[in-house]
Design a protein around this motif. Sequence first.
Motif, mmCIF file in Angstrom:
data_model
loop_
_atom_site.group_PDB
_atom_site.id
_atom_site.type_symbol
_atom_site.label_atom_id
_atom_site.label_comp_id
_atom_site.label_asym_id
_atom_site.label_seq_id
_atom_site.Cartn_x
_atom_site.Cartn_y
_atom_site.Cartn_z
ATOM 1 N N ASN A 47 -39.784 -28.665 13.917
ATOM 2 C CA ASN A 47 -39.127 -27.474 13.389
ATOM 3 C C ASN A 47 -37.686 -27.767 12.982
ATOM 4 O O ASN A 47 -37.144 -27.145 12.055
ATOM 5 C CB ASN A 47 -39.148 -26.353 14.429
ATOM 6 N N SER A 61 -29.206 -17.598 14.425
ATOM 7 C CA SER A 61 -30.594 -18.078 14.514
ATOM 8 C C SER A 61 -31.301 -17.673 15.805
ATOM 9 O O SER A 61 -32.460 -17.231 15.768
ATOM 10 C CB SER A 61 -30.644 -19.598 14.340
ATOM 11 N N GLY A 83 -34.739 -15.469 15.977
ATOM 12 C CA GLY A 83 -35.922 -15.920 16.696
ATOM 13 C C GLY A 83 -36.361 -14.940 17.769
ATOM 14 O O GLY A 83 -37.557 -14.702 17.961
ATOM 15 N N TYR A 84 -35.385 -14.337 18.457
ATOM 16 C CA TYR A 84 -35.712 -13.375 19.507
ATOM 17 C C TYR A 84 -36.409 -12.145 18.930
ATOM 18 O O TYR A 84 -37.454 -11.702 19.424
ATOM 19 C CB TYR A 84 -34.441 -12.960 20.255
ATOM 20 N N TYR A 90 -37.919 -11.838 16.087
ATOM 21 C CA TYR A 90 -39.219 -12.189 15.506
ATOM 22 C C TYR A 90 -40.272 -12.328 16.605
ATOM 23 O O TYR A 90 -41.388 -11.809 16.479
ATOM 24 C CB TYR A 90 -39.108 -13.488 14.717
ATOM 25 N N GLY A 91 -39.900 -13.006 17.684
ATOM 26 C CA GLY A 91 -40.846 -13.178 18.784
ATOM 27 C C GLY A 91 -41.200 -11.865 19.461
ATOM 28 O O GLY A 91 -42.341 -11.666 19.897
ATOM 29 N N ALA A 107 -35.435 -20.492 12.421
ATOM 30 C CA ALA A 107 -35.475 -19.505 13.503
ATOM 31 C C ALA A 107 -36.820 -18.799 13.563
ATOM 32 O O ALA A 107 -37.250 -18.350 14.632
ATOM 33 C CB ALA A 107 -34.354 -18.479 13.317
ATOM 34 N N LEU A 108 -37.511 -18.694 12.412
ATOM 35 C CA LEU A 108 -38.837 -18.078 12.372
ATOM 36 C C LEU A 108 -39.934 -19.081 12.724
ATOM 37 O O LEU A 108 -41.120 -18.781 12.604
ATOM 38 C CB LEU A 108 -39.109 -17.497 10.980
ATOM 39 N N ASN A 109 -39.525 -20.274 13.143
ATOM 40 C CA ASN A 109 -40.453 -21.327 13.573
ATOM 41 C C ASN A 109 -41.270 -21.881 12.407
ATOM 42 O O ASN A 109 -42.388 -22.344 12.580
ATOM 43 C CB ASN A 109 -41.402 -20.804 14.664
#
Length: 254
Positions: A50, A106, A110-111, A113-114, A191-193
């Motif tokens: 990633n 970022s 990511g947080y 989105y998860g 950040a969106l993996n």
Amino acid sequence: GLAGAASATVISEITGGSIPLCFFFLPNSTTLRLGKTHMDTQAILKASTNGASEFLSNAATSLVGMLYNLQLLRYAGTNGVAAYGVIMYVNFIFASIFFGYTMGVSPIVGYHYGAQHTDELKGLLRKSTIMILITSLVLTIFSEVGATFLVRIFVGYDAALTALTVHGFHLYSLSYLTMGYNTFGSGFFTALNNGRISAFLSIMRTLILQLIAIYALPLLLGADGLWLVTTLANTICFFLTIWTLSINREEYQY
């Protein structure tokens, strides 16, 4: 002297490392705690792939820098190389604003989105777009107006070199209009993996587009073409960033 530079590096690392340690060792209201580590091969592999875009970006910068200097020697001589060095010093400060913001935001991307906070993710993207727009305009205007002042800090002792560097910086600074969006776009997908899209944007901006421009623009514009390499690469990548954000909007709900 040199010992001072080395000491500054050590002090900055100690300072940067002590602050989070104080947070963990002192009582706090969060659920974050230091604990025993264990090997998670799958997580390490995913993190490595990633983060490939950041690796490619740094590797490409070194390669492009060497080729840039060779072309500058050919079209502008040693003064051209010196001018490029000065522009890179100033650029490092300005570009760090975009990199710093991207690295800071970022984890938040990511947080959300998860956690599937789609409204928060949309709001974050919208606010980031506005902030980067304002910052890009401010940096570009400041660079154009204050080019002479910034350049004289480094090479004010040589009038000819100063004039060349100021001229080159006027052209190079146009890249700040789109640089922030490209930096953020690549970091946003990290950040969106999605390291694949992030690496694509990164390698196009820092390697492929710049390699083409380094050899094509001087043939059309002479030495001035070299100062526009980064501007052209960022402009084209800006449209690629918009395209990738558009076609993946439904999948990531941002």
